[in-house]
Write a protein that holds these residues in place. Structure first.
Motif, PDB file in Angstrom:
ATOM      1  N   VAL A   1      29.955  55.121  47.867  1.00 32.25           N
ATOM      2  CA  VAL A   1      31.322  54.807  47.396  1.00 32.25           C
ATOM      3  C   VAL A   1      31.038  54.490  45.789  1.00 32.25           C
ATOM      4  O   VAL A   1      30.415  53.976  45.248  1.00 32.25           O
ATOM      5  N   PHE A   2      32.276  55.028  45.022  1.00 29.61           N
ATOM      6  CA  PHE A   2      32.360  54.721  43.729  1.00 29.61           C
ATOM      7  C   PHE A   2      33.894  54.299  43.384  1.00 29.61           C
ATOM      8  O   PHE A   2      34.835  54.841  43.656  1.00 29.61           O
ATOM      9  N   GLU A   3      33.959  53.037  42.895  1.00 32.19           N
ATOM     10  CA  GLU A   3      35.200  52.419  42.560  1.00 32.19           C
ATOM     11  C   GLU A   3      35.318  52.318  40.998  1.00 32.19           C
ATOM     12  O   GLU A   3      34.633  51.949  40.478  1.00 32.19           O
ATOM     13  N   VAL A   4      36.375  52.963  40.651  1.00 31.53           N
ATOM     14  CA  VAL A   4      36.775  53.007  39.213  1.00 31.53           C
ATOM     15  C   VAL A   4      37.812  51.603  39.017  1.00 31.53           C
ATOM     16  O   VAL A   4      38.989  51.587  39.256  1.00 31.53           O
ATOM     17  N   GLY A   5      37.121  50.635  38.425  1.00 34.53           N
ATOM     18  CA  GLY A   5      37.550  49.440  38.193  1.00 34.53           C
ATOM     19  C   GLY A   5      37.325  48.434  38.976  1.00 34.53           C
ATOM     20  O   GLY A   5      37.979  48.209  39.954  1.00 34.53           O
ATOM     21  N   PHE A   6      36.193  47.556  38.722  1.00 37.91           N
ATOM     22  CA  PHE A   6      35.788  46.495  39.473  1.00 37.91           C
ATOM     23  C   PHE A   6      36.850  45.431  39.652  1.00 37.91           C
ATOM     24  O   PHE A   6      37.263  44.820  41.002  1.00 37.91           O
ATOM     25  N   GLY A   7      37.559  44.949  38.636  1.00 37.47           N
ATOM     26  CA  GLY A   7      38.486  43.996  38.484  1.00 37.47           C
ATOM     27  C   GLY A   7      38.136  42.785  39.219  1.00 37.47           C
ATOM     28  O   GLY A   7      37.391  41.948  38.696  1.00 37.47           O
ATOM     29  N   THR A   8      38.790  42.267  40.254  1.00 35.49           N
ATOM     30  CA  THR A   8      38.568  40.884  40.881  1.00 35.49           C
ATOM     31  C   THR A   8      37.665  41.036  41.871  1.00 35.49           C
ATOM     32  O   THR A   8      37.082  40.019  42.443  1.00 35.49           O
ATOM     33  N   GLY A   9      37.010  42.197  42.119  1.00 32.57           N
ATOM     34  CA  GLY A   9      35.963  42.440  43.245  1.00 32.57           C
ATOM     35  C   GLY A   9      36.574  42.506  44.767  1.00 32.57           C
ATOM     36  O   GLY A   9      35.751  42.462  45.685  1.00 32.57           O
ATOM     37  N   LEU A  10      37.849  42.391  44.908  1.00 32.77           N
ATOM     38  CA  LEU A  10      38.612  42.676  46.196  1.00 32.77           C
ATOM     39  C   LEU A  10      38.189  43.626  47.080  1.00 32.77           C
ATOM     40  O   LEU A  10      37.721  43.666  48.170  1.00 32.77           O
ATOM     41  N   ASN A  11      38.136  44.871  46.285  1.00 27.98           N
ATOM     42  CA  ASN A  11      38.042  46.134  47.086  1.00 27.98           C
ATOM     43  C   ASN A  11      36.625  46.157  47.598  1.00 27.98           C
ATOM     44  O   ASN A  11      35.997  46.514  48.909  1.00 27.98           O
ATOM     45  N   ALA A  12      35.431  45.707  46.803  1.00 26.81           N
ATOM     46  CA  ALA A  12      34.201  45.498  47.025  1.00 26.81           C
ATOM     47  C   ALA A  12      33.711  44.446  48.069  1.00 26.81           C
ATOM     48  O   ALA A  12      33.275  44.804  49.086  1.00 26.81           O
ATOM     49  N   ALA A  13      34.586  43.440  48.266  1.00 29.10           N
ATOM     50  CA  ALA A  13      34.310  42.429  49.266  1.00 29.10           C
ATOM     51  C   ALA A  13      34.965  42.954  50.494  1.00 29.10           C
ATOM     52  O   ALA A  13      34.505  42.712  51.657  1.00 29.10           O
ATOM     53  N   LEU A  14      35.932  43.473  50.573  1.00 25.04           N
ATOM     54  CA  LEU A  14      36.498  44.008  51.690  1.00 25.04           C
ATOM     55  C   LEU A  14      35.794  45.044  52.417  1.00 25.04           C
ATOM     56  O   LEU A  14      35.447  45.210  53.591  1.00 25.04           O
TER      57      LEU A  14
END
Length: 222
Positions: free
Chosen positions: A57-70
């Protein structure tokens, strides 16, 4: 840049940048948006069609980390080996992430803590099924990972960061995702859909999260 913690309609928190009048997530529900757009429509969609295989997976914009944590939670719950890359030019500090964590369940707060405290620019094993590589740098200048299966395109809105939605940059993403790979984004504007289609993705407009945006986009590489 100033940053404020705000609550969204589903009770989960997000961050707000007053200087550019932009939120990190939908004000109609940060958690519901992340779960629906990136986990249900992207990660799970790939996993269902590729049982037993690793997903990159590649996420554009780590931000708060919510997508990564889920994603980390789903990876271990479903025993799916997941390699997760994410890029962020301006990481939030630990004091802000601590405030975010307080608003989530114990399980999600734990994963948020782990992904936000993970060292940048280094491969970190968050759990036996989830490896995180956070890249602190400029999305427009980075060398993208190859052989991607899924892309979470979670940049700020096109009118706020038009450079992030540049066709030349999206073309580079297209070149580094496998045939049949999936890209999802909360932005379903006609100009974005047409741009993605012109590059070679096959976009489909799908219903947004309950109580949130009417439509979101899921795209596949031909």
């Amino acid at each position: 840049m100033r940053i404020e913690l705000q609550s969204t309609a589903d009770g989960s928190p997000t961050l707000f940048l007053p200087d550019i009048d932009e939120h990190y997530h939908s004000v109609k529900g940060a958690l519901s948006e992340s779960q629906h757009v990136y986990i249900d429509l992207c990660w799970k969609e790939w996993v269902v069609g590729n049982v037993g295989k690793e997903i990159k997976v590649f996420e554009v914009g780590f931000g708060t980390g919510l997508n990564a944590a889920l994603t980390a939670i789903n990876a271990v719950d479903n025993k799916v080996p997941t390699i997760y890359y994410s890029i962020e030019l301006h990481p939030i500090d630990h004091a802000i992430s601590e405030e975010l964590e307080k608003a989530f369940t114990k399980e999600l707060a734990k994963e948020l803590y782990l992904v936000n405290r993970a060292e940048w620019n280094k491969e970190v094993e968050i759990n036996p099924y989830f490896t995180l590589i956070k890249i602190q740098g400029d999305f427009l200048k980075m060398e993208f990972p190859r052989g991607l299966n899924a892309i979470y395109f979670d940049a700020f809105a096109p009118e706020k960061q038009p450079e992030m939605w540049n066709p030349e940059v999206i073309q580079r993403l297209y070149d580094n995702i496998v045939s049949g790979g999936i890209l999802t984004t909360y932005c379903a504007k006609g100009q974005i859909r047409r741009m993605l289609a012109g590059i070679g993705f096959v976009p489909e407009r799908l219903s947004g999260p309950p109580g949130g945006k009417r439509e979101v986009l899921r795209c596949r590489k031909k």
